[in-house]
Scaffold this motif. Structure first.
Motif, short mmCIF file in Angstrom:
data_model
loop_
_atom_site.label_atom_id
_atom_site.label_comp_id
_atom_site.label_asym_id
_atom_site.label_seq_id
_atom_site.Cartn_x
_atom_site.Cartn_y
_atom_site.Cartn_z
N ASP A 74 -17.67 16.68 -28.94
CA ASP A 74 -17.06 17.45 -28.35
C ASP A 74 -15.47 17.20 -28.58
O ASP A 74 -14.61 17.50 -27.91
CB ASP A 74 -17.20 17.88 -26.92
N GLY A 75 -15.42 15.53 -28.68
CA GLY A 75 -14.18 14.79 -28.55
C GLY A 75 -14.10 14.10 -27.58
O GLY A 75 -12.52 14.00 -27.32
N PHE A 76 -14.79 14.41 -26.22
CA PHE A 76 -13.66 14.01 -25.52
C PHE A 76 -13.89 12.60 -24.94
O PHE A 76 -15.28 11.76 -25.31
CB PHE A 76 -14.95 15.03 -23.88
N CYS A 77 -12.71 11.63 -24.55
CA CYS A 77 -13.09 10.42 -24.70
C CYS A 77 -13.57 9.81 -23.68
O CYS A 77 -12.78 9.88 -22.34
CB CYS A 77 -11.48 9.93 -25.03
N LEU A 78 -14.26 9.41 -23.65
CA LEU A 78 -14.85 8.48 -22.09
C LEU A 78 -13.38 6.92 -22.02
O LEU A 78 -14.26 6.30 -20.82
CB LEU A 78 -16.66 7.72 -22.35
N TRP A 79 -13.06 6.75 -22.90
CA TRP A 79 -11.75 5.69 -22.17
C TRP A 79 -10.81 6.37 -22.32
O TRP A 79 -10.21 7.27 -22.96
CB TRP A 79 -11.79 4.66 -23.75
N PRO A 80 -9.63 5.95 -21.27
CA PRO A 80 -8.21 6.56 -22.14
C PRO A 80 -7.32 6.09 -22.96
O PRO A 80 -6.23 4.94 -23.38
CB PRO A 80 -7.57 5.36 -20.85
N SER A 81 -7.10 6.67 -24.16
CA SER A 81 -6.93 7.02 -25.61
C SER A 81 -6.16 6.63 -25.44
O SER A 81 -4.72 8.07 -25.08
CB SER A 81 -7.66 7.39 -26.44
N LYS A 82 -4.68 6.13 -26.27
CA LYS A 82 -3.65 6.86 -26.35
C LYS A 82 -3.15 8.01 -27.37
O LYS A 82 -2.03 8.15 -27.31
CB LYS A 82 -2.70 5.38 -27.15
N TYR A 83 -3.98 8.29 -28.12
CA TYR A 83 -4.41 9.54 -29.41
C TYR A 83 -4.36 10.89 -28.81
O TYR A 83 -4.23 11.22 -29.61
CB TYR A 83 -4.59 8.64 -30.50
N THR A 84 -5.01 10.72 -27.87
CA THR A 84 -5.30 12.13 -26.71
C THR A 84 -5.05 12.29 -25.54
O THR A 84 -5.50 11.09 -24.58
CB THR A 84 -6.64 12.90 -27.87
N ASP A 85 -4.71 13.33 -25.38
CA ASP A 85 -5.50 13.52 -23.46
C ASP A 85 -6.47 14.22 -22.99
O ASP A 85 -6.86 14.59 -21.54
CB ASP A 85 -3.88 14.20 -22.68
N HIS A 86 -7.22 14.35 -24.21
CA HIS A 86 -8.92 15.05 -24.00
C HIS A 86 -9.85 13.98 -23.65
O HIS A 86 -10.39 13.43 -24.37
CB HIS A 86 -9.12 15.79 -25.21
N SER A 87 -10.01 13.27 -22.42
CA SER A 87 -10.66 11.95 -22.22
C SER A 87 -10.40 12.01 -21.05
O SER A 87 -10.26 12.63 -20.13
CB SER A 87 -9.48 10.69 -22.49
N VAL A 88 -10.69 10.74 -20.23
CA VAL A 88 -11.28 10.39 -18.47
C VAL A 88 -9.40 10.15 -18.26
O VAL A 88 -9.81 10.81 -16.06
CB VAL A 88 -11.56 9.04 -18.57
N VAL A 89 -8.47 10.63 -18.49
CA VAL A 89 -7.53 10.51 -17.76
C VAL A 89 -7.35 11.89 -17.51
O VAL A 89 -6.02 11.81 -16.71
CB VAL A 89 -6.00 9.78 -18.43
N SER A 90 -6.99 13.07 -18.14
CA SER A 90 -7.28 14.47 -17.45
C SER A 90 -8.42 14.68 -16.84
O SER A 90 -8.22 16.22 -16.50
CB SER A 90 -7.43 15.08 -18.95
N SER A 91 -9.50 13.95 -16.03
CA SER A 91 -10.45 14.41 -15.26
C SER A 91 -10.05 14.40 -13.94
O SER A 91 -9.12 13.10 -13.81
CB SER A 91 -11.09 13.72 -15.78
N PRO A 92 -10.80 14.44 -13.36
CA PRO A 92 -10.60 14.06 -11.60
C PRO A 92 -10.89 13.03 -11.58
O PRO A 92 -10.69 12.69 -10.03
CB PRO A 92 -11.25 15.85 -10.62
N TRP A 93 -12.37 12.74 -11.80
CA TRP A 93 -12.75 11.20 -12.08
C TRP A 93 -12.26 10.12 -11.58
O TRP A 93 -10.99 9.81 -12.40
CB TRP A 93 -13.84 10.42 -13.17
N LYS A 94 -12.09 10.04 -10.49
CA LYS A 94 -11.13 8.58 -9.92
C LYS A 94 -9.39 9.22 -10.18
O LYS A 94 -8.65 8.09 -10.82
CB LYS A 94 -11.54 7.32 -11.34
N ASN A 95 -9.20 9.55 -10.14
CA ASN A 95 -7.89 10.68 -10.57
C ASN A 95 -6.90 10.29 -11.25
O ASN A 95 -5.99 9.80 -12.38
CB ASN A 95 -7.26 9.87 -8.33
N GLY A 96 -7.83 10.38 -12.31
CA GLY A 96 -7.23 9.80 -13.72
C GLY A 96 -7.31 8.46 -13.98
O GLY A 96 -6.53 8.43 -15.50
N HIS A 97 -8.19 8.19 -13.48
CA HIS A 97 -7.21 6.41 -14.22
C HIS A 97 -9.37 5.35 -14.60
O HIS A 97 -9.00 3.95 -14.37
CB HIS A 97 -6.97 5.58 -12.52
N GLY A 98 -9.77 6.59 -14.73
CA GLY A 98 -11.06 5.31 -14.62
C GLY A 98 -11.56 5.57 -16.55
O GLY A 98 -10.99 5.97 -17.13
#
Length: 495
Positions: free
Chosen positions: A107-131
């Motif tokens: 599905d392309g969702f990244c479990l780390w804050p990749s610099k190359y996409t925002d489809h990742s944990v940074v766009s999630s509510p988990w840890k306010n996007g800092h997980g």
């Protein structure tokens, strides 16, 4: 006068003996030459793990699906109780030494804050996007101390718009590989596959470029794929290797994502030019991701998988998916502990340990260092029995009970694979009666018998081998789990 002459002669003789040329000194017997190909140090370490763990975790955990669409809203990802320390402590207590995380699934969702996409944990509510799940896992493994980490980065990406544009997407994928392999410490295994749906855009993966970059960034890593180069898929997701299982294979006959090669992947190739041992992947549950409606497999199923993977020269990759809270479910933890207890109960005691052992011949003779007693020591890699290469006829080792008889239902045979995989065919006899007919051995071969055998003498006969056969370890064990309380019906289960 005569006595004086006598003593002078004795003194002269002693002095002469002290000056015997060093070339007449008796040197140790040299080891046999390896049968190529042989494993790298990283492959040997991987093989000795025997069981490793997979964590399928991501967007699918929250959507109750196996293959996501790539259109899922990142707001769905919120594992409020996630504790990677529980993951790794569970793995360690269950006897696993390596855990692999799905850093990105299809599905392309990244479990780390990749610099190359925002489809990742940074766009999630988990840890306010800092997980960062990858960071949590690597930190937990480092704190645990006895757990290593591997990562899976799906080549198929159903979200990113670059997918289908060969150069753009390959550069994107390679950039994410670099993030994962440069920022999170030592990674012991990287997982590649060719899975994609029929509706996937036409896409060429630059696997060779990826592999070269992986090795540049992590020199001790093992790369898994359908075609290696370090570890190969076994050809199914049931956790079963072929009854014949070679670590050697010819990589030129393989391609990633080609389903026509599953038979070849399952058995390997005795004439293979590459050492690419098989890894058996299977999930503890029906699905790969956690689903509230599913339960873990029964202990009997897990043991059957173990005998047909680890017991057939493979490493077992056991998927244990964390739930939507971010923890491994308690019922899964309990099943893993049952599994660990069953393995320990069966294999912690070698019933042949105090037996006498004989062989058809031994390299270097009685004091050559390659006697059959080596098969009963604690080293299953670098001490071994080696027969005399010039000995005629078939080679064999024989175990005789020190007192009373031997009562067992599992036979264990191991080769010193650091010198190559050799045994092509073997048989096992109990008090002269044939009880097992087998082919390859490799790192470990387990013969699980249908009934309990009672015997005084157990003999392993090597029927055919590549070069001189070598045996590093031999064991007789009693498995009380799911076995009938009978004797004398000598039948090996065939799965």
């Amino acid at each position: 006068m005569a006595k004086s002459l006598y003593f002078l002669c004795i003194i002269a003789l002693v002095q002469l003996l002290e000056f015997i040329p060093s070339c007449m000194t008796q040197f140790a017997t040299t080891p046999p030459l390896p049968v190529l190909p042989i494993p790298t140090a990283s492959q040997l370490k991987w093989q000795q793990r025997e069981i490793i763990m997979f964590f399928h975790f991501g967007m699918n955990t929250f959507t109750d699906s196996e293959w996501g669409t790539g259109q899922e809203n990142p707001n769905l990802f919120n594992p409020t109780g996630l504790d990677a320390r529980q993951w790794v402590s569970t793995a360690a207590e269950a006897g696993f030494s390596l855990v692999i995380l799905t850093a990105k699934h299809h599905d392309g969702f990244c479990l780390w804050p990749s610099k190359y996409t925002d489809h990742s944990v940074v766009s999630s509510p988990w840890k306010n996007g800092h997980g960062d799940v990858v960071r949590d896992l690597t930190n937990a493994a480092k704190a645990q101390g006895n757990i290593d980490v591997g990562l899976y980065l799906s080549p198929w990406d159903r979200h990113d718009q670059r997918y289908g544009k060969n150069q753009e997407y390959n550069e994107y994928y390679l950039a994410q590989l670099q993030e994962l392999l440069k920022q999170y410490g030592v990674i012991q295994e990287i997982w590649f596959d060719g899975a994609k749906g029929e509706d996937a855009a036409n896409m060429s993966y630059y696997f060779e470029e990826w592999f070269e970059m992986v090795k540049e960034l992590q020199s001790s890593i093992n790369i898994f794929s359908d075609a290696g180069p370090d570890v190969r898929w076994v050809g199914n997701e049931n956790g079963f290797s072929g009854n014949t299982s070679w670590s050697t294979i010819n990589r030129t006959l393989l391609s990633i994502g080609n389903g026509d090669n599953v038979g070849y992947l399952n058995t390997g190739d005795p004439q293979g030019t590459d050492w690419v041992p098989p890894e058996c992947d299977v999930s503890i549950r029906p699905g790969w991701f956690w689903h509230a409606s599913e339960q873990p497999k029964e202990l009997s199923q897990l043991l059957e998988i173990y005998y047909n993977s680890v017991g057939r020269n493979c490493v077992l990759l056991f998927n244990v998916p964390p739930n939507s809270t971010g923890l491994i479910s308690e019922i899964d933890v309990q099943r893993l502990m049952e599994f660990k207890k069953a393995i320990d109960t069966t294999f912690s005691t070698n019933l042949a340990e105090k037996s006498s052992v004989d062989a058809s011949s031994q390299r270097g003779g009685q004091n050559g260092g390659f006697g059959p007693e080596n098969v009963l020591d604690d080293d299953n890699l670098w001490t071994y029995w080696a027969p005399d290469e010039g000995a005629a006829g078939q080679h064999w080792i024989e175990i005789k009970a020190a007192s009373g008889g031997l009562r067992f239902n599992v036979i264990r045979i191991q080769e010193p694979i650091g010198l190559g995989q050799r045994i092509i065919g073997h048989e096992v006899y109990a008090d002269g009666k044939l009880i097992v007919e087998g082919t390859t051995v490799g790192h470990k071969r387990l013969h699980r018998l249908g009934d309990v055998v009672e015997a005084t003498v157990v003999k392993v006969q090597i029927l055919e081998s590549k070069g001189v056969p070598l045996v590093s370890s031999f064991g007789l064990h009693f498995d009380p789990f799911g076995q009938p309380n009978g004797t004398s019906v000598y039948k090996e289960l065939s799965y």
